[in-house]
Each structure stands twice: as C-alpha cells, then as structure tokens.
Write a protein that holds these residues in place. Sequence first.
Motif, PDB file in Angstrom:
ATOM      1  N   GLU A  33       1.160  38.441 -51.084  1.00 21.87           N
ATOM      2  CA  GLU A  33       0.263  38.748 -52.198  1.00 21.87           C
ATOM      3  C   GLU A  33       0.013  40.245 -52.081  1.00 21.87           C
ATOM      4  O   GLU A  33      -0.569  40.694 -51.096  1.00 21.87           O
ATOM      5  N   HIS A 118       4.992  32.766 -52.442  1.00 27.36           N
ATOM      6  CA  HIS A 118       3.593  32.887 -52.857  1.00 27.36           C
ATOM      7  C   HIS A 118       3.530  33.066 -54.366  1.00 27.36           C
ATOM      8  O   HIS A 118       2.857  32.320 -55.064  1.00 27.36           O
ATOM      9  N   ASP A 152       1.532  29.473 -54.228  1.00 25.86           N
ATOM     10  CA  ASP A 152       0.081  29.613 -54.177  1.00 25.86           C
ATOM     11  C   ASP A 152      -0.435  29.590 -55.616  1.00 25.86           C
ATOM     12  O   ASP A 152       0.220  30.111 -56.524  1.00 25.86           O
ATOM     13  N   CYS A 170       2.196  23.989 -57.359  1.00 23.09           N
ATOM     14  CA  CYS A 170       1.390  24.952 -56.610  1.00 23.09           C
ATOM     15  C   CYS A 170       0.206  24.234 -55.991  1.00 23.09           C
ATOM     16  O   CYS A 170      -0.056  23.056 -56.268  1.00 23.09           O
ATOM     17  N   TYR A 171      -0.501  24.938 -55.139  1.00 23.44           N
ATOM     18  CA  TYR A 171      -1.676  24.362 -54.493  1.00 23.44           C
ATOM     19  C   TYR A 171      -2.681  23.935 -55.571  1.00 23.44           C
ATOM     20  O   TYR A 171      -2.730  24.495 -56.665  1.00 23.44           O
ATOM     21  N   HIS A 176      -7.238  27.189 -49.746  1.00 24.69           N
ATOM     22  CA  HIS A 176      -5.996  26.430 -49.819  1.00 24.69           C
ATOM     23  C   HIS A 176      -5.851  25.408 -48.688  1.00 24.69           C
ATOM     24  O   HIS A 176      -4.907  25.455 -47.894  1.00 24.69           O
ATOM     25  N   ALA A 179      -2.419  23.456 -48.723  1.00 26.16           N
ATOM     26  CA  ALA A 179      -1.178  24.242 -48.766  1.00 26.16           C
ATOM     27  C   ALA A 179       0.004  23.445 -48.234  1.00 26.16           C
ATOM     28  O   ALA A 179       1.058  23.350 -48.881  1.00 26.16           O
TER      29      ALA A 179
END
Length: 517
Positions: A33, A118, A152, A170-171, A176, A179
């Motif tokens: 990120e 991510h 993510d 995605c989560y 998270h 995850a």
Amino acid sequence: MLLLLVGCNTKSSDKKTAKDTLPKIAIAGIAIESSTFSPAVTLEDAFHAKTGDDVFSLYPFMSKDSLSRKRAHWFPTLKGHALPGGIVTKETYESLVGKTLEMLKENAPYDGLFFDIHGAMSVEGLDDPEGDLISRIREVVGYETLISTCMDLHGNVSQRLAEQTDLITCYRMAPHEDAMESKKRAVVNLLDRLEGNQGKPAYKAWIPVPILLPGEMTSTRVEPGKSLYAKVAPIAAQKGIVDAAIWVGYAWADEPRNHAVVMVTGDDRDKVTQGAEQLANSFWEARNAFEFVAPTTTLEESLKKALSSKEKPFIISDMGDNPTAGGAGDVTWTLRELLARPEFSSPNGPSLIYASIPGPDLVQKAVELGVGEKITALAGAQVDSRFSPPIELSGTIEAIKHGDRHAETEVVVKVGSISVIVTKKRKPYHKENDFTNLGLDPRNSDILVVKIGYLVPELYNMRGDWIMALTPGGVDQDLERLGYQRINRPMFPLDKDMENPNLMAQLIPLSSNAIKQ
C-alpha cells in the motif's frame, strides 16, 4: 499371489492416474500500500520476497498435509509483501516482476493461478501496477488459465485488473481479521471451478463508486460499514454467484483508479448484476453516515484528554505518519510536541511510551554505548522533514534489541517520563509483545502514542480509552489538504454536492476475450 500382485499394480496405476489429473496451479503476488503523498520510496528489500516452496509458509491453510495442498499440483513462484510505504521505484518493480515471470515460465502451462496482491501499489512512472502485472502474467500463462485474485479491501480495482482476472474477492473486515480466511476463499473458489470443469464465471459485474474515504472512516467494526459489509456474504452465497466484494479503495494515492468499487462474479447474469447494484447503491446511500471510528481532534486536545483520564493505557493514534497506511514513519512533529510538554520533563511525570521513530545513527551509537548509558543523538526526518526537522533525543538507554524483521535493531531511550522507541528501520507497533520484548509495560503506561490509524485488534483490546489525533504526514486524514490532481472528479466527499452517479453494473469481458492493453 499373482492375481493379488496384479490387483495391487492396478490400484497403484489408478492412484497415479488420479494424481496426474490434479490441476496445475501457480502462486504469485506483489503487495504493498503506497502513498504518492509521501516523499518516501520503497526498494526491493522491503518486500521480503519468498520464492518456491517457501511461499507456502505464508498460508497456514496450505500446510503440507492440508486439503487445499492435496487438491492440486502447486507451483509457487514469488510472493513479496512490504509494509505500507512510499512509491515503489521502477527498478524494484521491474526486478520483482521479472523474477516472477521467469519462474512462471519454468512450469507453464497452468490450469490456474492464485494472484495474491494488496491492490494499492504505486510505481514510479506507472499507473495501475496491479493491472500491468496481471497483464504481463497473462502473456506468460495465456488466457485459458483461470486466475483467482485476492485483495485488501483498501485496494483498487481498475477495469484492466477486472478484465484480466477471472475470480476476484477481497477482505470483508477492517481491521483485517479475515485476511487469511479471504485468501483461502480465493483458493477454494479456484479449486472448485477447476475440479468441476466449470471454467471461467460467465459474468463479472464491475461498478466504480465515486467515493474515496480513508480506512479510519470505513471500519467494519462500526456503522455504517458494519451493516454494509454484512450484505456481502448473503449475496455471495446465492446459487449462480461465485463471490461478491466491496473495495473501499485507497485514499492516499493520486491516480484515476483510486475510488471505491463493487464486483460480483458468477454464472447467473441477473443475480450477478442485481447483487452488484444492490451493494453499490447501499454504499452510495450510506456515504454521509461514515465517520471516524473514534473521536478525532488535535494532538493538543488529545493530550488534554489523556492526561485527565484515569484509564490505562490511554492510546493516542498519531495518524498522519501511520506507516501501515503508507506514511514514511519518520515524521518528528508529534514527538517534538510531546518532548516540549512540561508534564513529561521529569522522570516522575505521567508515563508515556512513544512508538516509534527511525534513527539509524542514534541506534548505532546506542549499540556502541550500551544499556544504562546516557545518549544524545538525532533521530527522524531523514525521509519526511516537511513538517519538522530531525529531533535531538537526550536520555538514558533502557533497552537494545536486535533481530526484528522490520526494525532490525530497536532501542528504548528514556527522556523525562517518555520512553521513546527508536528503530534502525521503521516498524509498526501492533502487538503487546512488540513492547514487552523491550522491557516496556504498555498496559500500565499512562499514555501510549502509536503511529497508526484505527487500532488493530490487539491494541484495541488493550486500550483503557483512545482517541485519534489529526497529525501531519504522508497519510493526512484531512483529504482536502492533500491536493489531488489526477483522481476522477466529482468524488465524494471532496465534492459533497455532486449528483447521484450511474451505478448500473458494467459487465466486464471474460479474460479470454479481453483486449491486451
């Protein structure tokens, strides 16, 4: 006896045939990120890339005796995951991509590929790196290989990424806590499709939602995020749907793909499109209800509340330089303010732990001096000095610890009643043992100041009380101050009075029909 032997040979042959029918699946992914509003840059060593069978250690559900492991022939290539940070250098990106592609070529062709990313990586001179990466992977593995992507929820799903993947999820929780559950779901979805000879889902609905909010306003712990994300699983569970997902997007990068997205995949066109539109409209209708997950105020007001509180520890989130959101992690502004406060000037003042500030020169000097010695040295602001210059720390060395994966070496310097954690390299402090391993007692400290946004579960459960301080840095929570130039406009909340957008589902072509870009 001969008949028995023939029978055994037949069974052995049958087993071999069954084993040979298992699908061939590769694993690849580069994850970070990265804030384009930070002056920091990210180099290759930050990704701690694992290759080959070492990749399995990243996934508990892929242990040697696990069901998932036994359902396919697996070919892990390269998986790198860096702490959030600044923009990735082009040289680093090309090196990691090059290694991935070379490893993929070794065992091609594949029936499937688990693409673990991510979704908020920024690279020098390149928009949409994840879209670029999957496109280049397609050039190696082809368009028949089924690719299942896990991300993510703070990632970004460009149309290009949506086209080139087949299964995507995605989560569903922020923080998270799910995850690994989400990664396993992506793998199981892939295995189920391959084992059932179902191929690519017939429909992929993609809806860009013109909302760009920080994670600290969209936590699924509280409303409206809690109720919004509660709608995902029931839609995903419908017959004819493979998976459904809502991406909040990443607020601290200035690229056209930075915004919220909803995607639903499956074989029933009506359910896929209706499910996607339901989630997208629910998100849009809730937009004005999103607030910070905890009270927010200035650092000064945060300290007033902390000093008057009887709860221990009172945790203050130093949000502007949060290294787990992409901050450089070495902004000294908050620490300078703390050291200037008379309440903390005496060793008998309120106890405060500050985590943390990088200071490689101070760390080296502390190692030479040893625990118990006095030290005076500079720390911080080697990367991001826009808000405050390097700070001089003068105090007693209380602890030295070597071997941390991120920090490498950690030093605790006691200045008045403040225990300052100084690191060789930046590190987030999320677990109780991050502190206790340094001889610190966070639970009984009056105040704990951590460079973070919303509290991760372990800190959240430890808190006596907490507040989020609106401090400066590369991940400033005041989005108006960032100065976006390239995101699509209008965008909520930057354009609060914008008209209602078109949230009709866009059906994305299957990857086998996608135009190479």
